[in-house]
Scaffold this motif. Structure first.
Motif, short mmCIF file in Angstrom:
data_model
loop_
_atom_site.label_atom_id
_atom_site.label_comp_id
_atom_site.label_asym_id
_atom_site.label_seq_id
_atom_site.Cartn_x
_atom_site.Cartn_y
_atom_site.Cartn_z
N TRP A 21 67.94 83.32 23.54
CA TRP A 21 67.25 81.98 23.24
C TRP A 21 66.15 82.17 24.75
O TRP A 21 64.85 81.21 23.83
CB TRP A 21 68.28 80.98 24.13
CG TRP A 21 67.00 79.18 23.26
CD1 TRP A 21 66.94 78.51 23.95
CD2 TRP A 21 66.79 79.36 21.65
NE1 TRP A 21 66.47 77.73 23.42
CE2 TRP A 21 66.31 77.85 22.04
CE3 TRP A 21 67.04 79.44 20.80
CZ2 TRP A 21 65.54 77.16 20.88
CZ3 TRP A 21 66.44 79.28 19.28
CH2 TRP A 21 65.94 77.63 20.19
N ARG A 22 65.94 81.92 26.05
CA ARG A 22 65.17 81.72 27.08
C ARG A 22 64.15 82.81 26.61
O ARG A 22 63.36 82.94 26.88
CB ARG A 22 66.16 82.07 28.17
CG ARG A 22 66.38 81.24 28.76
CD ARG A 22 67.06 81.34 30.59
NE ARG A 22 65.93 82.08 31.35
CZ ARG A 22 65.96 82.51 32.38
NH1 ARG A 22 66.95 83.08 32.25
NH2 ARG A 22 65.11 82.95 32.45
N TRP A 24 63.46 84.33 23.71
CA TRP A 24 62.78 83.29 22.53
C TRP A 24 61.87 82.52 23.48
O TRP A 24 61.40 82.45 22.10
CB TRP A 24 63.74 82.82 21.49
CG TRP A 24 63.17 83.54 20.07
CD1 TRP A 24 63.16 84.10 18.99
CD2 TRP A 24 62.18 82.72 19.35
NE1 TRP A 24 62.89 84.07 18.19
CE2 TRP A 24 61.55 83.22 18.07
CE3 TRP A 24 61.64 81.31 19.30
CZ2 TRP A 24 61.39 82.73 17.13
CZ3 TRP A 24 60.47 80.93 18.75
CH2 TRP A 24 60.57 81.88 17.44
N THR A 25 62.19 81.74 23.42
CA THR A 25 61.05 80.53 24.09
C THR A 25 60.12 80.57 24.86
O THR A 25 59.04 80.14 24.95
CB THR A 25 62.05 79.26 24.16
OG1 THR A 25 63.32 79.41 24.73
CG2 THR A 25 62.62 78.95 22.61
N GLU A 26 60.62 81.01 25.97
CA GLU A 26 60.06 81.13 27.36
C GLU A 26 59.47 83.22 26.75
O GLU A 26 58.74 82.70 28.09
CB GLU A 26 61.22 81.01 28.82
CG GLU A 26 61.73 79.71 28.53
CD GLU A 26 62.75 79.52 29.83
OE1 GLU A 26 63.01 80.02 30.73
OE2 GLU A 26 63.96 78.79 29.57
N LEU A 28 57.96 84.79 25.27
CA LEU A 28 57.49 85.35 23.46
C LEU A 28 56.39 86.25 23.43
O LEU A 28 56.74 86.86 22.68
CB LEU A 28 57.33 84.21 22.32
CG LEU A 28 56.87 84.21 21.42
CD1 LEU A 28 58.42 82.94 20.95
CD2 LEU A 28 55.61 83.96 20.29
N MET A 44 52.92 76.36 21.30
CA MET A 44 54.38 76.78 21.31
C MET A 44 54.93 75.58 21.34
O MET A 44 55.65 75.13 22.61
CB MET A 44 55.39 77.60 21.67
CG MET A 44 55.09 79.01 20.86
SD MET A 44 54.81 79.70 18.99
CE MET A 44 53.08 80.39 18.59
N PHE A 46 58.16 73.70 20.40
CA PHE A 46 59.30 74.20 19.83
C PHE A 46 59.68 73.12 19.49
O PHE A 46 60.81 72.80 19.68
CB PHE A 46 60.11 74.39 20.68
CG PHE A 46 59.92 76.83 20.94
CD1 PHE A 46 60.06 76.99 20.14
CD2 PHE A 46 58.78 76.67 22.10
CE1 PHE A 46 59.62 78.24 19.82
CE2 PHE A 46 58.83 77.91 22.27
CZ PHE A 46 58.55 78.91 21.65
N SER A 52 52.88 75.48 15.57
CA SER A 52 52.61 77.35 16.37
C SER A 52 51.64 78.20 15.65
O SER A 52 50.85 77.91 15.12
CB SER A 52 54.04 78.06 15.34
OG SER A 52 53.87 79.67 15.57
N VAL A 73 64.00 73.70 14.45
CA VAL A 73 64.33 74.24 15.67
C VAL A 73 65.84 73.63 16.33
O VAL A 73 66.06 72.26 16.60
CB VAL A 73 64.06 73.94 17.37
CG1 VAL A 73 63.77 74.60 17.95
CG2 VAL A 73 61.53 74.65 16.43
N PRO A 75 68.50 74.29 18.88
CA PRO A 75 68.50 76.06 20.65
C PRO A 75 69.59 75.90 20.25
O PRO A 75 70.91 75.47 20.09
CB PRO A 75 68.84 74.55 21.85
CG PRO A 75 67.57 73.49 21.19
CD PRO A 75 67.90 73.16 19.81
N VAL A 79 65.60 78.71 14.55
CA VAL A 79 64.05 78.60 14.18
C VAL A 79 63.38 78.97 13.11
O VAL A 79 63.47 79.81 12.29
CB VAL A 79 63.72 79.58 14.91
CG1 VAL A 79 61.90 78.94 15.16
CG2 VAL A 79 64.23 78.90 16.81
#
Length: 150
Positions: A21-22, A24-26, A28, A44, A46, A52, A73, A75, A79
């Protein structure tokens, strides 16, 4: 929209869901498109309804802007995004609804990612663009980043 118009890949990522997840979100920009392509993030946001916007750039100066909104979204679960709208729910020329699903499986993460298309023609176009190879490579790159973060 029929599941017949869906393309998807599945992978068991050798990293825990928190790291995936990190990534994917932090992180990318490190995995979103197959190398040597790069990604520039414009925005982005989220959250459901969030913007986006990014530009993918190829090694020969190609540019592929992507603009859309997040539909959902959750977490560490899912997504969902689309290019059918831009920020402010302004209609755009729809191509797909993209989705990523995450499921913890011990120290690993089951990852399913794909695209649902409005028409068989759009699905065929996406397949011809190299969907399976491209999205598969991106999943490998996501795993590399997640393993580094774990």
């Amino acid at each position: 929209m029929s599941d017949d118009n869906e393309l998807a890949i599945e992978r068991l990522i050798d990293a825990p869901i928190d790291a995936v997840w990190r990534a994917w979100t932090e992180h990318l920009t490190e995995w979103w498109c197959p190398k040597p392509w790069t990604t520039e993030i414009i925005e982005m946001d989220f959250r459901s309804g969030g913007r986006s916007a990014m530009i993918m750039r190829g090694p020969n100066g190609e540019e592929a802007p992507q603009e859309g909104v997040f539909l959902e979204v959750i977490p560490k679960q899912s997504v969902v995004f689309t290019d059918a709208f831009t920020a402010g729910w302004k209609p755009a020329g729809p191509f797909m609804v993209g989705f990523m699903q995450f499921e913890a499986r011990g120290a690993q993460t089951f990852y399913r990612a794909g695209a649902r298309h409005w028409t068989a023609e759009a699905k065929a176009q996406h397949e011809a663009m190299g969907f399976a190879e491209g999205w598969g490579k991106v999943a490998e790159q996501l795993e590399e980043v997640a393993k580094r973060l774990a």
